[in-house]
Design a protein around this motif. Structure first.
Motif, PDB file in Angstrom:
ATOM      1  N   ILE A 270       0.858  -1.189   0.000  1.00 26.45           N
ATOM      2  CA  ILE A 270       0.000   0.000   0.000  1.00 26.45           C
ATOM      3  C   ILE A 270       0.892   1.237   0.000  1.00 26.45           C
ATOM      4  CG2 ILE A 270      -1.752   1.297   1.285  1.00 26.45           C
ATOM      5  CD1 ILE A 270      -2.443  -1.410   2.700  1.00 26.45           C
ATOM      6  N   VAL A 271       0.609   2.185  -0.890  1.00 30.63           N
ATOM      7  CA  VAL A 271       1.216   3.514  -0.815  1.00 30.63           C
ATOM      8  C   VAL A 271       0.122   4.430  -0.272  1.00 30.63           C
ATOM      9  CG1 VAL A 271       2.280   5.425  -2.054  1.00 30.63           C
ATOM     10  CG2 VAL A 271       2.776   3.067  -2.734  1.00 30.63           C
ATOM     11  N   TYR A 272       0.295   4.851   0.988  1.00 29.29           N
ATOM     12  CA  TYR A 272      -0.757   5.539   1.722  1.00 29.29           C
ATOM     13  C   TYR A 272      -0.420   7.027   1.814  1.00 29.29           C
ATOM     14  CZ  TYR A 272      -4.391   6.044   5.320  1.00 29.29           C
ATOM     15  OH  TYR A 272      -5.521   6.392   6.028  1.00 29.29           O
ATOM     16  N   ASP A 273      -1.262   7.857   1.205  1.00 26.46           N
ATOM     17  CA  ASP A 273      -1.040   9.300   1.103  1.00 26.46           C
ATOM     18  C   ASP A 273      -1.826  10.015   2.205  1.00 26.46           C
ATOM     19  OD1 ASP A 273      -0.882  11.975   0.382  1.00 26.46           O
ATOM     20  OD2 ASP A 273      -1.151  11.585  -1.759  1.00 26.46           O
ATOM     21  N   THR A 274      -1.101  10.691   3.115  1.00 26.02           N
ATOM     22  CA  THR A 274      -1.743  11.364   4.254  1.00 26.02           C
ATOM     23  C   THR A 274      -1.557  12.882   4.197  1.00 26.02           C
ATOM     24  OG1 THR A 274       0.215  11.159   5.660  1.00 26.02           O
ATOM     25  CG2 THR A 274      -1.359   9.349   5.716  1.00 26.02           C
ATOM     26  N   ALA A 275      -1.596  13.444   3.000  1.00 25.02           N
ATOM     27  CA  ALA A 275      -1.318  14.872   2.837  1.00 25.02           C
ATOM     28  C   ALA A 275      -2.309  15.766   3.576  1.00 25.02           C
ATOM     29  CB  ALA A 275      -1.322  15.233   1.350  1.00 25.02           C
ATOM     30  N   TYR A 276      -3.485  15.212   3.948  1.00 22.29           N
ATOM     31  CA  TYR A 276      -4.518  16.027   4.597  1.00 22.29           C
ATOM     32  C   TYR A 276      -4.888  15.502   5.984  1.00 22.29           C
ATOM     33  CZ  TYR A 276      -4.842  17.529  -0.220  1.00 22.29           C
ATOM     34  OH  TYR A 276      -4.529  17.989  -1.468  1.00 22.29           O
ATOM     35  N   ASN A 284     -10.751   9.176  13.179  1.00 26.42           N
ATOM     36  CA  ASN A 284     -10.236   8.196  12.226  1.00 26.42           C
ATOM     37  C   ASN A 284      -8.710   8.202  12.288  1.00 26.42           C
ATOM     38  OD1 ASN A 284     -12.821   7.593  11.227  1.00 26.42           O
ATOM     39  ND2 ASN A 284     -12.753   9.345   9.833  1.00 26.42           N
ATOM     40  N   PRO A 285      -8.078   7.104  11.886  1.00 24.15           N
ATOM     41  CA  PRO A 285      -6.607   7.067  11.900  1.00 24.15           C
ATOM     42  C   PRO A 285      -6.001   8.160  11.027  1.00 24.15           C
ATOM     43  CG  PRO A 285      -7.499   4.864  11.640  1.00 24.15           C
ATOM     44  CD  PRO A 285      -8.655   5.799  11.494  1.00 24.15           C
ATOM     45  N   ARG A 286      -4.962   8.790  11.550  1.00 24.15           N
ATOM     46  CA  ARG A 286      -4.225   9.783  10.782  1.00 24.15           C
ATOM     47  C   ARG A 286      -3.003   9.171  10.109  1.00 24.15           C
ATOM     48  NH1 ARG A 286      -7.203  12.177  14.352  1.00 24.15           N
ATOM     49  NH2 ARG A 286      -7.848  14.354  14.167  1.00 24.15           N
ATOM     50  N   SER A 287      -2.698   7.936  10.456  1.00 24.04           N
ATOM     51  CA  SER A 287      -1.585   7.212   9.853  1.00 24.04           C
ATOM     52  C   SER A 287      -1.992   5.751   9.650  1.00 24.04           C
ATOM     53  CB  SER A 287      -0.345   7.282  10.752  1.00 24.04           C
ATOM     54  OG  SER A 287       0.654   6.377  10.303  1.00 24.04           O
ATOM     55  N   ILE A 288      -1.525   5.166   8.568  1.00 20.60           N
ATOM     56  CA  ILE A 288      -1.798   3.741   8.324  1.00 20.60           C
ATOM     57  C   ILE A 288      -1.141   2.882   9.381  1.00 20.60           C
ATOM     58  CG2 ILE A 288       0.213   3.404   6.795  1.00 20.60           C
ATOM     59  CD1 ILE A 288      -3.280   1.872   6.253  1.00 20.60           C
ATOM     60  N   TYR A 289      -0.081   3.416  10.030  1.00 15.48           N
ATOM     61  CA  TYR A 289       0.649   2.620  11.012  1.00 15.48           C
ATOM     62  C   TYR A 289      -0.085   2.506  12.345  1.00 15.48           C
ATOM     63  CZ  TYR A 289       4.162   3.257   7.433  1.00 15.48           C
ATOM     64  OH  TYR A 289       4.821   3.266   6.220  1.00 15.48           O
ATOM     65  N   GLU A 290      -1.227   3.155  12.458  1.00 13.44           N
ATOM     66  CA  GLU A 290      -2.097   2.915  13.599  1.00 13.44           C
ATOM     67  C   GLU A 290      -2.753   1.535  13.515  1.00 13.44           C
ATOM     68  OE1 GLU A 290      -4.775   6.047  14.802  1.00 13.44           O
ATOM     69  OE2 GLU A 290      -3.606   7.550  13.696  1.00 13.44           O
ATOM     70  N   ILE A 291      -2.708   0.930  12.343  1.00 10.48           N
ATOM     71  CA  ILE A 291      -3.318  -0.381  12.120  1.00 10.48           C
ATOM     72  C   ILE A 291      -2.254  -1.459  12.333  1.00 10.48           C
ATOM     73  CG2 ILE A 291      -4.607  -1.807  10.503  1.00 10.48           C
ATOM     74  CD1 ILE A 291      -5.973   0.868  11.362  1.00 10.48           C
ATOM     75  N   ILE A 299       3.741   1.782   2.801  1.00  7.17           N
ATOM     76  CA  ILE A 299       4.572   2.975   2.747  1.00  7.17           C
ATOM     77  C   ILE A 299       3.637   4.155   2.990  1.00  7.17           C
ATOM     78  CG2 ILE A 299       5.925   4.458   1.195  1.00  7.17           C
ATOM     79  CD1 ILE A 299       6.721   1.855  -0.293  1.00  7.17           C
ATOM     80  N   GLU A 300       4.116   5.165   3.718  1.00  9.70           N
ATOM     81  CA  GLU A 300       3.276   6.341   3.943  1.00  9.70           C
ATOM     82  C   GLU A 300       4.004   7.588   3.461  1.00  9.70           C
ATOM     83  OE1 GLU A 300       0.576   6.597   7.356  1.00  9.70           O
ATOM     84  OE2 GLU A 300       1.691   8.404   7.969  1.00  9.70           O
ATOM     85  N   THR A 301       3.282   8.444   2.755  1.00 11.52           N
ATOM     86  CA  THR A 301       3.856   9.688   2.270  1.00 11.52           C
ATOM     87  C   THR A 301       3.022  10.864   2.742  1.00 11.52           C
ATOM     88  OG1 THR A 301       4.659  10.843   0.287  1.00 11.52           O
ATOM     89  CG2 THR A 301       2.622   9.607   0.069  1.00 11.52           C
ATOM     90  N   THR A 318       8.496  10.685   3.348  1.00  7.43           N
ATOM     91  CA  THR A 318       7.959   9.348   3.089  1.00  7.43           C
ATOM     92  C   THR A 318       8.524   8.391   4.124  1.00  7.43           C
ATOM     93  OG1 THR A 318       7.588   9.675   0.726  1.00  7.43           O
ATOM     94  CG2 THR A 318       7.989   7.418   1.444  1.00  7.43           C
ATOM     95  N   VAL A 319       7.661   7.514   4.611  1.00  3.23           N
ATOM     96  CA  VAL A 319       8.047   6.508   5.605  1.00  3.23           C
ATOM     97  C   VAL A 319       8.108   5.148   4.924  1.00  3.23           C
ATOM     98  CG1 VAL A 319       7.530   5.463   7.834  1.00  3.23           C
ATOM     99  CG2 VAL A 319       6.845   7.831   7.387  1.00  3.23           C
ATOM    100  N   VAL A 320       9.273   4.513   4.987  1.00  4.84           N
ATOM    101  CA  VAL A 320       9.436   3.156   4.449  1.00  4.84           C
ATOM    102  C   VAL A 320       9.980   2.284   5.582  1.00  4.84           C
ATOM    103  CG1 VAL A 320      10.341   1.748   2.572  1.00  4.84           C
ATOM    104  CG2 VAL A 320      10.025   4.217   2.222  1.00  4.84           C
ATOM    105  N   PRO A 321       9.121   1.532   6.247  1.00  7.23           N
ATOM    106  CA  PRO A 321       9.573   0.754   7.418  1.00  7.23           C
ATOM    107  C   PRO A 321      10.548  -0.350   7.032  1.00  7.23           C
ATOM    108  CG  PRO A 321       7.169   0.965   7.361  1.00  7.23           C
ATOM    109  CD  PRO A 321       7.675   1.409   6.029  1.00  7.23           C
ATOM    110  N   LYS A 322      11.425  -0.678   7.962  1.00  6.28           N
ATOM    111  CA  LYS A 322      12.390  -1.762   7.726  1.00  6.28           C
ATOM    112  C   LYS A 322      11.702  -3.101   7.525  1.00  6.28           C
ATOM    113  CE  LYS A 322      15.609   0.505  10.924  1.00  6.28           C
ATOM    114  NZ  LYS A 322      14.595   1.505  11.339  1.00  6.28           N
ATOM    115  N   GLN A 323      10.515  -3.245   8.082  1.00  3.92           N
ATOM    116  CA  GLN A 323       9.802  -4.523   8.019  1.00  3.92           C
ATOM    117  C   GLN A 323       9.204  -4.796   6.633  1.00  3.92           C
ATOM    118  OE1 GLN A 323       9.488  -2.125  10.233  1.00  3.92           O
ATOM    119  NE2 GLN A 323       9.229  -2.877  12.320  1.00  3.92           N
TER     120      GLN A 323
END
Length: 462
Positions: A270-276, A284-291, A299-301, A318-323
């Motif tokens: 998933i490329v998850y765009d959180t520009a807003y 609601n979650p502000r980041s996909i990493y809350e899940i 990946i979150e941008t 952009t966040v690209v986790p090591k996992q």
């Protein structure tokens, strides 16, 4: 000079005619010279065509994927039509609620930090040249602690950049041309256009207004603007934006849990765009990493553009986790780092100083005040269209209002509003076939312009 003509047999020309051509020593005595005659016909004067200028062409073939793109990119096309409108109505006061460009001044606590960094560059002690391509360590640490402190995201998972849009294209280079992709429909056009340019798609299919080989995940009022994942085919990459541009809808925790599970079951990224995300009003979650489990598939941008007015300053991350691993076990972050180091010399050190100031207690307070101003604009626009009887979506969790004009072409509605009110909006079909029949109205504008635009809307649709 005498000329005797015999149309049937001969033409007589006096020898004195030599005076016309050149000096002569011949006697001036008239001598008749006989020439066989030709039949006289019509004489036509024909202009000799000028030789066309030869244009030099190289022997380099054009990238065939560029030829697949349909017309121009959405927002430059809107700007072109706006400029044409101004030529037609040079005295009109055109109000732009189309492209999502911020209008309010950057808070002084932020600009003063940039000014200080800028002035320091003129000193030996404060000068710095190339920085780390991944971003300055203090800023990466501040982003991690401000937005991801509870989610296991570390400083070195974060890549600072010149904006989320740029990172979307860099991620596409990482993925390459052989992947398949899915996108919300409607959604931000950069996802689809970058996929076309990379060669991930087939040709554009005019009958359905879609590119072949892209999975369009239809998001409508009927499904709460969240796709029915049971009907979606497996793809390698899933682009997902929440709060969504253009619909303004935000995915719930339950919906994002479904999305993460769907990606895990299919082995997708998933490329998850959180520009807003900071515009979110609902819980609601502000980041996909809350899940739980998202670090293994997402990946979150994000960006400071719509939070701090950095649309011109340019700073995102952009966040690209090591996992997150490719199918062969190789870390995605290592390839992204390679692309960043190859294609990018790092974000401006002045912009990074501004971003660091954004994340100070004073900076965060100032950012939320600006966001609150735009949210008030949103409320005014929503109230206006509701009062006129339109079905209105979005607005609560994003600075965009999504207005339905059933049975009408989005570009026709765009054109009518521009022609009759001198207000620029954005046609929904520019975000994908699922946007047909809608327009997006942006809340980015000075308050007096938003109020005047709404007055004109009421005059047009009363």
């Amino acid at each position: 000079m005498s000329i005797t003509q015999s149309f049937a047999t001969s033409i007589s020309i006096s020898s004195s005619s030599s005076a016309f051509f050149a000096p002569t020593n011949f006697s001036s005595r008239v001598q008749n010279v006989q020439f066989p005659a030709k039949p006289i016909g019509l004489c036509k004067c024909v202009a000799t065509p000028q030789e066309q200028e030869t244009v030099f062409k190289t022997k380099v073939s054009r990238n065939a994927n560029m030829g697949k793109l349909q017309a121009g990119y959405l927002f430059p096309e809107i700007a072109r039509r706006r400029n044409a409108h101004l030529l037609k109505y040079p005295d009109a006061k055109v109000i732009s609620l189309g492209i999502g460009d911020t209008t309010e001044p950057i808070p002084e606590v932020i600009t003063s930090a940039m000014a200080k960094r800028s002035h320091a560059l003129s000193t030996r002690e404060g000068y710095s040249g190339y920085g780390a391509e991944q971003g300055e360590k203090p800023l990466r640490a501040a982003i991690a602690s401000t937005f991801y402190s509870d989610f296991g995201i570390e400083d070195d998972d974060i890549f600072v950049s010149d904006g989320a849009k740029c990172d979307i294209s860099r991620l596409q280079v990482v993925f390459g041309s052989n992947v398949t992709m899915a996108v919300q429909d409607p959604s931000y056009p950069a996802y689809v256009d970058s996929s076309v340019i990379m060669g991930q798609t087939r040709e554009f299919q005019k009958d359905v207004e879609k590119y072949g080989k892209i999975e369009y995940m239809r998001c409508t009022p009927e499904n709460g603007f969240f796709p029915d994942l049971s009907t979606i085919s497996r793809t390698d990459i899933i682009f997902f934006c929440s709060p969504n541009n253009p619909t303004g809808s935000a995915a719930t925790r339950e919906q994002l849990t479904q999305l993460v599970k769907f990606a895990k079951n299919n082995g997708s990224i998933i490329v998850y765009d959180t520009a807003y995300a900071l515009y979110m009003s609902d819980d609601n979650p502000r980041s996909i990493y809350e899940i739980p489990g998202a670090k293994e598939v997402a990946i979150e941008t994000s960006s400071f553009s719509k939070y701090a007015g950095f649309t011109g300053v340019r700073l995102g991350w952009t966040v690209v986790p090591k996992q997150l691993l490719f199918s062969d076990g190789f870390p995605v972050a290592k390839d992204f780092n390679r692309i960043v180091c190859t294609c990018f010399n790092g974000a401006s050190n002045i912009a990074q100083a501004g971003a660091l100031a954004c994340l100070s207690p004073e900076g965060l307070k100032a950012m939320y005040e600006v966001i609150g101003f735009y949210k008030e604009n949103t409320d005014i626009i929503v109230e206006t269209f509701n009062s006129l009887g339109f079905k209105v979506y979005g607005g609560k969790n994003a600075p965009y209002v999504w207005v339905h004009f059933p049975g009408q072409s989005s570009w026709d509605v765009f054109g009518e509003i521009l022609e009759k009110t001198h207000v620029v909006t954005t046609p929904g079909s520019g975000f994908g076939p699922g946007g047909e029949g809608f327009i997006r109205v942006s809340a980015f504008g000075h308050r007096e312009n938003v109020l005047e635009a709404c007055r004109r809307f009421k005059q047009l649709y009363k």
